[in-house]
Design a protein around this motif. Structure first.
Motif, PDB file in Angstrom:
ATOM      1  N   GLY A 197      -8.872   3.529  15.190  1.00  0.00           N
ATOM      2  CA  GLY A 197      -8.447   4.109  13.928  1.00  0.00           C
ATOM      3  C   GLY A 197      -7.019   3.773  13.544  1.00  0.00           C
ATOM      4  N   GLN A 198      -6.310   3.056  14.414  1.00  0.00           N
ATOM      5  CA  GLN A 198      -4.932   2.671  14.119  1.00  0.00           C
ATOM      6  C   GLN A 198      -4.835   1.161  14.014  1.00  0.00           C
ATOM      7  OE1 GLN A 198      -2.540   4.285  17.261  1.00  0.00           O
ATOM      8  NE2 GLN A 198      -2.568   6.336  16.392  1.00  0.00           N
ATOM      9  N   ARG A 199      -3.799   0.693  13.323  1.00  0.00           N
ATOM     10  CA  ARG A 199      -3.542  -0.748  13.275  1.00  0.00           C
ATOM     11  C   ARG A 199      -2.045  -0.984  13.283  1.00  0.00           C
ATOM     12  NH1 ARG A 199      -3.654  -2.707   7.408  1.00  0.00           N
ATOM     13  NH2 ARG A 199      -3.422  -0.754   6.306  1.00  0.00           N
ATOM     14  N   ALA A 246      -2.170   4.748  10.764  1.00  0.00           N
ATOM     15  CA  ALA A 246      -3.484   5.362  10.905  1.00  0.00           C
ATOM     16  C   ALA A 246      -3.945   5.681   9.485  1.00  0.00           C
ATOM     17  CB  ALA A 246      -3.409   6.620  11.745  1.00  0.00           C
ATOM     18  N   GLY A 247      -4.729   4.804   8.923  1.00  0.00           N
ATOM     19  CA  GLY A 247      -5.110   4.932   7.515  1.00  0.00           C
ATOM     20  C   GLY A 247      -3.900   4.638   6.637  1.00  0.00           C
ATOM     21  N   THR A 248      -3.477   5.600   5.854  1.00  0.00           N
ATOM     22  CA  THR A 248      -2.302   5.404   4.999  1.00  0.00           C
ATOM     23  C   THR A 248      -1.079   6.142   5.541  1.00  0.00           C
ATOM     24  OG1 THR A 248      -2.912   7.260   3.603  1.00  0.00           O
ATOM     25  CG2 THR A 248      -3.689   5.076   2.933  1.00  0.00           C
ATOM     26  N   TYR A 275       2.049   4.279   1.571  1.00  0.00           N
ATOM     27  CA  TYR A 275       1.989   4.899   2.887  1.00  0.00           C
ATOM     28  C   TYR A 275       2.736   6.220   2.885  1.00  0.00           C
ATOM     29  CZ  TYR A 275       0.282   0.543   4.896  1.00  0.00           C
ATOM     30  OH  TYR A 275      -0.465  -0.552   5.203  1.00  0.00           O
ATOM     31  N   LYS A 279       0.843  -1.173   0.000  1.00  0.00           N
ATOM     32  CA  LYS A 279       0.000   0.000   0.000  1.00  0.00           C
ATOM     33  C   LYS A 279       0.896   1.247   0.000  1.00  0.00           C
ATOM     34  CE  LYS A 279      -4.129   1.312   2.475  1.00  0.00           C
ATOM     35  NZ  LYS A 279      -4.954   1.057   3.646  1.00  0.00           N
TER      36      LYS A 279
END
Length: 77
Positions: free
Chosen positions: A50-52, A65-67, A4, A2
């Motif tokens: 919202g984070q991973r 957090a998203g991208t 980022y 992805k």
């Protein structure tokens, strides 16, 4: 992988905790996979809403957090 966006903070933490040269961060991100519930329990880490967590095979974690890559750290253990 992805696309980022890496924050300045994340690049600084990467240099401090992993490698002096920040260009290796892209190679680590391409190997990183989202953490499973089992890996999160084992590491005793739970990301905020919202984070991973993205974990490399050798146990280094990135917080996304998203991208946007917010920070990174080595997983203990």
């Amino acid at each position: 992988m992805k696309d980022y966006h890496i924050t300045h903070h994340a690049a600084e933490r990467y240099r401090e905790r992993r490698c002096r040269h920040p260009l290796y961060i892209t190679a680590d991100l391409s190997r990183a996979r989202p953490a499973t519930k089992g890996k999160l329990r084992k590491a005793r880490r739970w990301p905020r809403a919202g984070q991973r967590l993205l974990i490399t095979p050798d146990g280094f974690a990135f917080v996304a957090a998203g991208t946007v890559i917010v920070t990174c750290f080595p997983l203990g253990g």
